[in-house]
Design an enzyme around this catalytic site. Structure first.
Site, PDB file in Angstrom:
ATOM      1  N   GLU B  68       0.878  -1.279  -0.149  1.00 13.37           N
ATOM      2  CA  GLU B  68       0.140  -0.088   0.024  1.00 13.37           C
ATOM      3  C   GLU B  68       0.711   1.220  -0.052  1.00 13.37           C
ATOM      4  OE1 GLU B  68      -3.957   0.309   1.767  1.00 13.37           O
ATOM      5  OE2 GLU B  68      -2.717   0.580   3.386  1.00 13.37           O
ATOM      6  N   GLU B 311      -0.891  16.993  41.062  1.00 10.69           N
ATOM      7  CA  GLU B 311      -1.702  18.005  41.375  1.00 10.69           C
ATOM      8  C   GLU B 311      -0.963  19.465  41.310  1.00 10.69           C
ATOM      9  OE1 GLU B 311      -3.636  16.260  44.633  1.00 10.69           O
ATOM     10  OE2 GLU B 311      -5.630  15.999  43.517  1.00 10.69           O
TER      11      GLU B 311
END
Lengths: 97, 510
Positions: B68, B311
């Site tokens: 391809e 955090e």
């Protein structure tokens, strides 16, 4: 106009032999005196098959006149071969006259 | 894992991270396997990685047959993985067979044919580079080149047989239209269905989730079900074999300090070295402080600690630690600490897990802290979060090091969170930090919910936080239901208490 053709075969398989015979017959009757044929055995010369990107055998490659065309199969379908080589037109004109 | 029996087919180790685990040893040797997947599922990357890994890790040459993408495009596309296909082609480690159709080329079929030329070209490539591995990329693209697909099927079958004679292990990629249902298009599975691998790329709650499944390996044992994998720039595909993780880590009697003296006493002498500790509490209860104490204890013992922040930034963590008198910067310079801060949202959880495992592998810490684990909850679906947590904690356990992870509970008082439910069974110790409302005042309580393999204190102890850190005090007495968030008081001097309560003198009501 000279037709430069290259036929890729694989050894002496029935496909290969039929393709050789069919090509010889077509060239002699349709392209007499204006063709060059090169026969490549893929098993011996895979590098050339790489260059021409051959997947199927037998494959007939019309190198000249351009554009390059590929005719796949044992060439038993004569009409398709003539169409593929693009010599059908002149042939057609002759028969219609 | 199954024992390799005499009649079982030999395997070829692929070297693709995780693949050899989920396949119990690699691809069936000298056989053809099909990798099927939808567009963008990673088929070509997997196949190329199979070749690259062969050259790099096993010195096995490879042949790459493309149907391809042109070889030039492929060489260019995989440069981002650091794969130098060009160089390997020049050094005769990899050979390319270009089977892509030329655009604009006119093909005519005039009689019967076979694909011996293709096989001959592949054989030539195999001889050229002494290949052990062959890939046929996107064979679906072969079918439109010929009018009769049954001829192509028959010929592919013959090619597979031819490759087997050459003693190479072949991987064929094939496009699927749907994630479910049949293996591939063009009825290809009918002829090369011995070994089928399926790659999926699903949208799972707005996040892409890539999985690999070995559907079947004829005559071979393999792990069942789907495994998540990631594709990243440095390694290509990495499969995270979650359920293939074995519970066989040894356990240690060695204890390490939590960094809080009184807490160590409550645990009868500290945490086990190879344990996972979960610290769970609402915001502001002192989870990051617990982490800081824990990291400090490692530094003081001369051990390396790796802190994952999710955090707060590195600067914030360092500043907080400094305010409690812990020098993170100095420890980093001394090579005893590494702080890695990544916001959970920047990538998928699979990638986080992969990165964290790499960080751990690089730094080789003896302690790991994750502050907080629950911040990762939102970065993926529930399932991928669970896999992330289990993947990380089992990795930590596997390395026999200490892991402390924190979890933020959604409610101020009591309650439980997803993190708790997901990992409570694989953690060895759970420490709860809770707010306790006492006479209109917020106090803090600490309880050890469980601790495997040792006695621990069952009291809920009050603790206070000051400039030097956490200090654990006496147990709360006369209060029930702290953990549920609705405490009730049982004072012995109930009458006194009542009179105290109304000493200001309530206005009489009628």
């Amino acid at each position: 106009m000279t037709y430069r053709l290259r036929l890729f075969i694989t050894g002496r398989t029935p496909h290969s032999i039929r393709a050789l015979e069919n090509l010889q017959e077509i060239c002699e009757t349709e392209l007499s005196g204006r063709y060059e044929v090169e026969i490549i055995d893929v098993l011996e010369n895979p590098a050339i098959a790489n260059v021409d990107k051959i997947l199927a055998t037998p494959t007939l490659v019309r190198k000249l006149p351009e554009p390059v065309r590929k005719i796949i199969g044992d060439l038993s379908d004569r009409e398709k071969v003539l169409l593929g080589l693009d010599i059908y037109n002149s042939d057609f004109e002759r028969t219609s006259n | 894992m199954s024992e390799q029996t005499a009649w079982e087919i030999a395997r070829l180790e692929t070297g693709i991270p995780g693949f050899d685990q989920v396949s119990n040893g690699g691809l069936p040797k000298n056989r053809t396997s099909v990798v099927a997947g939808t567009a963008g599922s990673g088929k070509t990357v997997l196949a190329l990685q199979f070749l690259m890994s062969g050259v790099r890790n096993y010195d096995e040459g490879g042949v790459f047959v493309t149907f391809e993408e042109s070889p030039e495009d492929l060489i260019y596309n995989v440069k981002s993985f650091g794969w130098d296909l060009d160089g390997l082609l020049r050094r005769k480690k990899i050979a390319v067979v270009d089977a892509t159709p030329d655009p604009g080329e006119i093909n005519v079929e005039a009689g019967s044919f076979d694909l011996t030329a293709l096989l001959a070209r592949i054989e030539n490539g195999v001889r050229e580079v002494n290949a052990k591995r062959v890939i046929l990329d996107a064979i679906g693209a072969l079918f439109p080149q010929f009018t009769d697909s049954s001829t192509v099927r028959r010929e592919l079958h013959r090619i597979a047989a031819g490759l087997r004679k050459l003693g190479v292990t072949t991987l064929i990629t094939m496009e699927r239209l749907d994630e479910e249902g049949g293996v591939g298009r063009f009825g290809v599975e009918e002829f090369v269905a011995d070994n089928v691998i399926i790659l999926r790329n699903r949208l799972d709650q707005e996040k892409r989730r890539r999985t690999i499944e070995i559907l079947k390996f004829r005559g071979c044992m393999h792990q069942k079900g789907e495994y998540t994998f990631t594709v990243d720039a440095s390694e290509g595909i990495s499969i995270l074999p979650l359920s293939a993780i074995e519970l066989k880590q040894s356990s240690s009697d060695k204890r390490v300090s939590s960094g809080v003296e009184e807490l160590d006493r409550m645990c009868s002498g500290g945490m086990y070295r190879d344990s996972i500790i979960l610290v769970s509490g609402a915001t502001g209860t002192g989870k990051t402080l617990t982490v800081t104490h824990y990291v400090k204890a490692a530094i003081e013992a001369g051990e390396r600690a790796l802190l994952f922040g999710s955090e707060e930034s590195r600067e914030q963590l360092t500043r907080n630690a400094r305010s409690w008198g812990v020098d993170f910067e100095g420890a980093e310079k001394a090579g005893l600490l590494r702080i890695v801060c990544r916001y959970p949202e920047i990538m998928g959880l699979e990638d986080h897990l992969l990165q964290m495992r790499r960080d751990i592998g690089d730094f080789k810490p003896s302690r790991i802290a994750v502050d907080s684990m629950s911040a990762f909850e939102l970065a993926g679906s529930r399932r991928s979060f669970r896999e992330f947590v289990i993947g990380l904690t089992s990795h930590i356990k596997h390395l026999e090091i200490t892991g402390l992870i924190t979890n933020t509970t959604p409610m101020l008082m009591g309650g439980e969170s997803i993190t708790e439910t997901h990992i409570s069974t694989i953690t060895d110790t759970i420490i709860l930090l809770r707010y306790v409302e006492l006479h209109g005042e917020m106090r803090r309580g600490l309880a050890i919910l469980k601790m495997r393999g040792t006695q621990h204190e069952k009291d809920i102890r009050e603790y206070v936080i000051d400039g030097t850190g956490m200090h654990i005090r006496e147990p709360f007495r006369g209060i029930h239901g702290i953990l549920t968030g609705t405490p009730t008081y049982m004072f012995s001097r109930e009458r006194d208490n009542l009179s105290d309560m109304f000493s200001a003198g309530p206005r009489p009501t009628i």
